[in-house]
Design an enzyme around this catalytic site. Structure first.
Site, PDB file in Angstrom:
ATOM      1  N   CYS A 113       0.890  -1.161   0.000  1.00  0.00           N
ATOM      2  CA  CYS A 113       0.000   0.000   0.000  1.00  0.00           C
ATOM      3  C   CYS A 113       0.919   1.199   0.000  1.00  0.00           C
ATOM      4  CB  CYS A 113      -0.907   0.007   1.230  1.00  0.00           C
ATOM      5  SG  CYS A 113      -1.772   1.580   1.423  1.00  0.00           S
ATOM      6  N   CYS A 116      -0.407   4.240   2.515  1.00  0.00           N
ATOM      7  CA  CYS A 116      -0.388   4.158   3.983  1.00  0.00           C
ATOM      8  C   CYS A 116       0.029   2.752   4.378  1.00  0.00           C
ATOM      9  CB  CYS A 116      -1.736   4.558   4.571  1.00  0.00           C
ATOM     10  SG  CYS A 116      -3.183   3.867   3.726  1.00  0.00           S
ATOM     11  N   SER A 117      -0.877   1.959   4.933  1.00  0.00           N
ATOM     12  CA  SER A 117      -0.482   0.612   5.342  1.00  0.00           C
ATOM     13  C   SER A 117      -1.662  -0.343   5.228  1.00  0.00           C
ATOM     14  CB  SER A 117       0.071   0.629   6.762  1.00  0.00           C
ATOM     15  OG  SER A 117      -0.909   1.153   7.646  1.00  0.00           O
ATOM     16  N   CYS A 118      -2.508  -0.183   4.198  1.00  0.00           N
ATOM     17  CA  CYS A 118      -3.639  -1.083   3.993  1.00  0.00           C
ATOM     18  C   CYS A 118      -3.127  -2.513   3.920  1.00  0.00           C
ATOM     19  CB  CYS A 118      -4.371  -0.728   2.701  1.00  0.00           C
ATOM     20  SG  CYS A 118      -5.099   0.916   2.755  1.00  0.00           S
TER      21      CYS A 118
END
Lengths: 208, 96
Positions: A113, A116-118
């Protein structure tokens, strides 16, 4: 390093966080305190939710892959509709939708991602720190083969590398190739070969 | 809501740089690729970020780009790709 005896742990203490609270930290505390004060939930509910999140690992993801390796109908269903196939195993993906991408002799998949940090937390637990790092997020889309080599994964030039950037409402899981020499293995035994990182696609499962 | 594009269509990402909560990666803006699949209709994050929950949903696509279309000096075989999720209002028919 050589001057004193290290005994299996890192000596650097965690940062003391002596700075002032940020805007969002203050807001989180204020909202949480208000909700507790109004009796919406208790402090122990918050603690328990954090404990549950922290305890989650990639076991559900490994179970899904072991099913795909041993049940051709499930594999087909998983690739067609990841969310629906997981529901058949009693695994709830949450509000986002799951897409399963399969590694083959011709294609290797890797997930990121960049924004962000999906991450498919219900299947894999909390994302590792490196997954959230700017270095991984910016480099794996730009030079995926070099990044994979740094993880010890050399992809031959005749295999396509397919990066998946989780920029919106989908979450991804890689279905790695089943290791040779595991014919006839039970699902539980197969699942033990499926590591977290092989489900992200930066490596392949353990060899039997 | 009818999807404007179908799987297999060639599309280009708008080369636009608006402010706000934008989930279209910079590295894809202006690039052309092929619709891999339609994901469905989803809330538009650019509206949701401002609490506008009644804003119309947007069709979300997965678009597949050749790495060489994103990075002219890409170091790898020409078949390598990136799939990116993009909302319909960021896509237009590819002219190339």
């Amino acid at each position: 390093m050589a001057t004193h005896d290290h005994h299996g742990h890192d000596h650097a203490p965690p940062p003391d966080e002596d700075g002032p609270l940020t805007y969002y930290q203050t807001m989180e505390i204020a909202v949480r305190e208000l909700l507790i004060e109004k009796g919406i939930f208790g402090a122990d509910d918050v603690r328990r939710a954090i404990e549950t999140m922290d305890a989650r690992d990639h076991a559900a993801g490994a179970e899904v892959v072991a099913h795909a390796w041993t049940d051709p109908d499930f594999r087909e269903a998983l690739l067609a509709d990841g969310t629906g196939a997981c529901a058949r195993l009693g695994i709830d993906i949450g509000p986002t939708r799951l897409i399963a991408v399969e590694n083959t002799a011709a294609v290797h998949n890797v997930i990121v991602c960049t924004l962000c940090s999906c991450y498919p937390r219900n299947l894999l637990g909390l994302p590792p720190d490196w997954y959230k790092s700017r270095a991984y997020r910016s480099r794996v889309v730009r030079e995926p083969r070099a990044v994979l080599r740094e993880f010890g994964t050399a992809i031959p030039d005749d295999v396509t590398v397919r990066v998946h950037d989780s920029t919106a409402d989908m979450r991804y899981i890689v279905v790695p190739r089943r290791p040779a020499g595991t014919e006839g293995w039970a699902r539980e035994r197969l699942a033990a070969l499926v590591t977290r990182d092989s489900l992200i696609g930066v490596t392949v499962p353990k060899n039997p | 809501m009818a999807a404007r594009f179908a799987a297999g269509d060639r599309v280009a990402v708008r080369r636009a740089f608006p402010p706000g909560h934008i989930r279209t990666p910079w590295y894809a803006r202006g690039a052309a690729g092929e619709v891999e699949r339609i994901c469905g209709a989803f809330g538009n994050p650019e509206e949701l970020a401002f609490g506008r929950r009644d804003a119309p949903k947007q069709t979300l696509y997965r678009v597949r780009f050749a790495q060489t279309a994103l990075w002219p000096d890409y170091d790898g075989p020409p078949g390598d790709t990136i799939d990116i999720e993009l909302y319909e209002h960021w896509l237009e028919p590819a002219t190339e």
